[in-house]
Write a protein that holds these residues in place. Structure first.
Motif, PDB file in Angstrom:
ATOM      1  N   LYS A 177       0.839  -1.206   0.000  1.00  0.00           N
ATOM      2  CA  LYS A 177       0.000   0.000   0.000  1.00  0.00           C
ATOM      3  C   LYS A 177       0.874   1.257   0.000  1.00  0.00           C
ATOM      4  CE  LYS A 177      -4.381   1.454   1.147  1.00  0.00           C
ATOM      5  NZ  LYS A 177      -5.145   1.469  -0.060  1.00  0.00           N
ATOM      6  N   GLY A 178       0.602   2.147  -0.941  1.00  0.00           N
ATOM      7  CA  GLY A 178       1.325   3.419  -1.019  1.00  0.00           C
ATOM      8  C   GLY A 178       2.724   3.311  -1.600  1.00  0.00           C
ATOM      9  N   LEU A 179       3.008   2.234  -2.337  1.00  0.00           N
ATOM     10  CA  LEU A 179       4.358   2.041  -2.867  1.00  0.00           C
ATOM     11  C   LEU A 179       4.717   3.103  -3.909  1.00  0.00           C
ATOM     12  CD1 LEU A 179       6.955   0.344  -2.998  1.00  0.00           C
ATOM     13  CD2 LEU A 179       5.840  -1.053  -4.765  1.00  0.00           C
ATOM     14  N   VAL A 180       5.749   3.852  -3.605  1.00  0.00           N
ATOM     15  CA  VAL A 180       6.328   4.849  -4.509  1.00  0.00           C
ATOM     16  C   VAL A 180       7.833   4.633  -4.463  1.00  0.00           C
ATOM     17  CG1 VAL A 180       6.655   7.312  -5.003  1.00  0.00           C
ATOM     18  CG2 VAL A 180       4.486   6.517  -4.023  1.00  0.00           C
ATOM     19  N   LEU A 181       8.449   4.508  -5.634  1.00  0.00           N
ATOM     20  CA  LEU A 181       9.890   4.262  -5.680  1.00  0.00           C
ATOM     21  C   LEU A 181      10.616   5.346  -6.467  1.00  0.00           C
ATOM     22  CD1 LEU A 181       9.970   0.403  -6.343  1.00  0.00           C
ATOM     23  CD2 LEU A 181      10.260   1.604  -4.165  1.00  0.00           C
ATOM     24  N   GLU A 182      11.791   5.682  -5.986  1.00  0.00           N
ATOM     25  CA  GLU A 182      12.647   6.669  -6.639  1.00  0.00           C
ATOM     26  C   GLU A 182      13.611   5.961  -7.594  1.00  0.00           C
ATOM     27  OE1 GLU A 182      12.694   9.975  -6.487  1.00  0.00           O
ATOM     28  OE2 GLU A 182      11.112  10.106  -4.954  1.00  0.00           O
ATOM     29  N   PRO A 183      13.626   6.378  -8.865  1.00  0.00           N
ATOM     30  CA  PRO A 183      14.622   5.820  -9.782  1.00  0.00           C
ATOM     31  C   PRO A 183      15.996   6.375  -9.422  1.00  0.00           C
ATOM     32  CG  PRO A 183      13.316   7.510 -10.888  1.00  0.00           C
ATOM     33  CD  PRO A 183      12.744   7.351  -9.509  1.00  0.00           C
ATOM     34  N   VAL A 184      17.025   5.519  -9.497  1.00  0.00           N
ATOM     35  CA  VAL A 184      18.364   5.972  -9.121  1.00  0.00           C
ATOM     36  C   VAL A 184      19.374   5.851 -10.258  1.00  0.00           C
ATOM     37  CG1 VAL A 184      18.063   5.580  -6.654  1.00  0.00           C
ATOM     38  CG2 VAL A 184      18.917   3.722  -8.076  1.00  0.00           C
ATOM     39  N   GLY A 185      18.988   5.239 -11.362  1.00  0.00           N
ATOM     40  CA  GLY A 185      19.924   5.151 -12.473  1.00  0.00           C
ATOM     41  C   GLY A 185      19.442   4.233 -13.569  1.00  0.00           C
ATOM     42  N   ILE A 186      20.184   4.263 -14.659  1.00  0.00           N
ATOM     43  CA  ILE A 186      19.945   3.395 -15.805  1.00  0.00           C
ATOM     44  C   ILE A 186      21.071   2.368 -15.820  1.00  0.00           C
ATOM     45  CG2 ILE A 186      19.756   3.278 -18.332  1.00  0.00           C
ATOM     46  CD1 ILE A 186      17.507   4.920 -17.016  1.00  0.00           C
ATOM     47  N   GLY A 187      20.731   1.111 -16.057  1.00  0.00           N
ATOM     48  CA  GLY A 187      21.744   0.068 -16.101  1.00  0.00           C
ATOM     49  C   GLY A 187      21.591  -0.811 -17.321  1.00  0.00           C
ATOM     50  N   GLU A 188      22.653  -1.519 -17.651  1.00  0.00           N
ATOM     51  CA  GLU A 188      22.657  -2.485 -18.750  1.00  0.00           C
ATOM     52  C   GLU A 188      23.429  -3.718 -18.306  1.00  0.00           C
ATOM     53  OE1 GLU A 188      23.413  -1.134 -22.831  1.00  0.00           O
ATOM     54  OE2 GLU A 188      23.411   0.921 -22.056  1.00  0.00           O
ATOM     55  N   THR A 189      22.933  -4.895 -18.707  1.00  0.00           N
ATOM     56  CA  THR A 189      23.647  -6.149 -18.460  1.00  0.00           C
ATOM     57  C   THR A 189      23.510  -7.030 -19.700  1.00  0.00           C
ATOM     58  OG1 THR A 189      21.793  -7.472 -17.602  1.00  0.00           O
ATOM     59  CG2 THR A 189      22.953  -6.066 -15.998  1.00  0.00           C
ATOM     60  N   ASP A 190      24.151  -8.179 -19.653  1.00  0.00           N
ATOM     61  CA  ASP A 190      24.041  -9.161 -20.740  1.00  0.00           C
ATOM     62  C   ASP A 190      22.876 -10.120 -20.511  1.00  0.00           C
ATOM     63  OD1 ASP A 190      26.236  -8.136 -22.084  1.00  0.00           O
ATOM     64  OD2 ASP A 190      27.651  -9.451 -21.051  1.00  0.00           O
ATOM     65  N   VAL A 191      22.162  -9.989 -19.389  1.00  0.00           N
ATOM     66  CA  VAL A 191      21.022 -10.853 -19.089  1.00  0.00           C
ATOM     67  C   VAL A 191      19.852 -10.441 -19.991  1.00  0.00           C
ATOM     68  CG1 VAL A 191      19.380 -11.562 -17.302  1.00  0.00           C
ATOM     69  CG2 VAL A 191      21.787 -11.175 -16.703  1.00  0.00           C
ATOM     70  N   PHE A 192      19.270 -11.407 -20.693  1.00  0.00           N
ATOM     71  CA  PHE A 192      18.206 -11.126 -21.668  1.00  0.00           C
ATOM     72  C   PHE A 192      17.093 -10.260 -21.089  1.00  0.00           C
ATOM     73  CE2 PHE A 192      14.159 -12.480 -23.739  1.00  0.00           C
ATOM     74  CZ  PHE A 192      14.409 -11.976 -25.009  1.00  0.00           C
ATOM     75  N   THR A 193      16.579 -10.595 -19.910  1.00  0.00           N
ATOM     76  CA  THR A 193      15.445  -9.863 -19.332  1.00  0.00           C
ATOM     77  C   THR A 193      15.868  -8.644 -18.517  1.00  0.00           C
ATOM     78  OG1 THR A 193      15.467 -11.364 -17.453  1.00  0.00           O
ATOM     79  CG2 THR A 193      13.924 -11.872 -19.253  1.00  0.00           C
ATOM     80  N   LYS A 194      17.150  -8.335 -18.538  1.00  0.00           N
ATOM     81  CA  LYS A 194      17.642  -7.171 -17.796  1.00  0.00           C
ATOM     82  C   LYS A 194      18.725  -6.466 -18.600  1.00  0.00           C
ATOM     83  CE  LYS A 194      19.172  -5.784 -13.246  1.00  0.00           C
ATOM     84  NZ  LYS A 194      19.939  -6.153 -12.070  1.00  0.00           N
ATOM     85  N   SER A 195      18.474  -6.297 -19.885  1.00  0.00           N
ATOM     86  CA  SER A 195      19.502  -5.730 -20.750  1.00  0.00           C
ATOM     87  C   SER A 195      19.597  -4.208 -20.630  1.00  0.00           C
ATOM     88  CB  SER A 195      19.288  -6.161 -22.194  1.00  0.00           C
ATOM     89  OG  SER A 195      17.963  -5.937 -22.579  1.00  0.00           O
TER      90      SER A 195
ATOM     91  N   PHE B  19      17.603  -1.141 -18.197  1.00  0.00           N
ATOM     92  CA  PHE B  19      16.609  -1.034 -17.133  1.00  0.00           C
ATOM     93  C   PHE B  19      16.789   0.236 -16.310  1.00  0.00           C
ATOM     94  CE2 PHE B  19      20.280  -3.342 -15.656  1.00  0.00           C
ATOM     95  CZ  PHE B  19      20.534  -2.827 -14.398  1.00  0.00           C
ATOM     96  N   VAL B  20      15.709   0.591 -15.619  1.00  0.00           N
ATOM     97  CA  VAL B  20      15.738   1.663 -14.623  1.00  0.00           C
ATOM     98  C   VAL B  20      15.859   0.990 -13.268  1.00  0.00           C
ATOM     99  CG1 VAL B  20      14.456   3.543 -13.532  1.00  0.00           C
ATOM    100  CG2 VAL B  20      14.354   3.241 -16.018  1.00  0.00           C
ATOM    101  N   GLN B  21      16.892   1.369 -12.535  1.00  0.00           N
ATOM    102  CA  GLN B  21      17.141   0.841 -11.187  1.00  0.00           C
ATOM    103  C   GLN B  21      16.410   1.722 -10.171  1.00  0.00           C
ATOM    104  OE1 GLN B  21      19.449  -1.909 -10.643  1.00  0.00           O
ATOM    105  NE2 GLN B  21      18.293  -1.913  -8.754  1.00  0.00           N
ATOM    106  N   PHE B  22      15.849   1.086  -9.140  1.00  0.00           N
ATOM    107  CA  PHE B  22      15.134   1.822  -8.094  1.00  0.00           C
ATOM    108  C   PHE B  22      15.781   1.602  -6.741  1.00  0.00           C
ATOM    109  CE2 PHE B  22      12.044   1.396 -11.417  1.00  0.00           C
ATOM    110  CZ  PHE B  22      11.446   2.640 -11.439  1.00  0.00           C
TER     111      PHE B  22
END
Length: 164
Positions: free
Chosen positions: A56-74, A76-79
């Motif tokens: 309930k009330g979940l709000v997250l702050e983005p802290v950066g952009i990242g890249e990896t070699d993992v297919f589902t995480k190539s 992404f926005v890190q929180f």
């Protein structure tokens, strides 16, 4: 398996959807719903009321952009992991059938597979860091792991939605 996704409210989802669609189009890949994976269970839980209450009330702050070699995480926005998010994750970990996987790493993937070089969407990706993200749903998704291809992505189906 059933994976549980926290999904942004309509306004915040629209910002992410535009970037995900642009990157998918540039890749010739399917677009998918913006989500933050809370965790995976061996089968659907009969009662997630405590997990939903913790979100309930979940709000997250983005802290950066990242890249990896993992297919589902190539790309992404890190929180930053808030107390609210961590409490919900701990609740999900107590549910029978919780599947330990890689370390909990709150992010929203923007594309699956290598992001296209020189994409005009890069400016839009950076713009995602300018505002916090509000989450208003937890979605149960039937999934076969591992997700390694676009066909695997397309095979995922929504099983249930919980308002938070």
């Amino acid at each position: 398996m059933v994976t549980y996704w926290c999904t942004p409210c309509a306004e915040d989802a629209a910002r992410y959807r535009a970037v995900i669609k642009a990157l998918a189009l540039a890749q010739g890949a399917p677009a998918y719903q913006a989500h933050l994976t809370l965790g995976t269970l061996e089968r659907a839980a009969s009662d997630l009321s405590e997990v939903v209450a913790a979100l309930k009330g979940l709000v997250l702050e983005p802290v950066g952009i990242g890249e990896t070699d993992v297919f589902t995480k190539s790309l992404f926005v890190q929180f930053e992991a808030s107390d609210t998010l961590l409490a919900a994750r701990r609740q999900l970990e107590t549910v029978q059938g919780f599947r330990q996987g890689r370390a909990f790493d709150p992010h929203i993937s923007l594309c699956y597979g290598a992001p296209p070089e020189g994409s005009a969407a890069r400016r839009d990706v950076q713009d995602l860091l300018s505002k916090p993200v509000r989450f208003d749903r937890l979605i149960a998704v039937n999934i076969t792991l591992p997700i390694e291809t676009y066909a695997d992505v397309m095979a995922c189906t929504v099983a249930e939605t919980f308002e938070i």
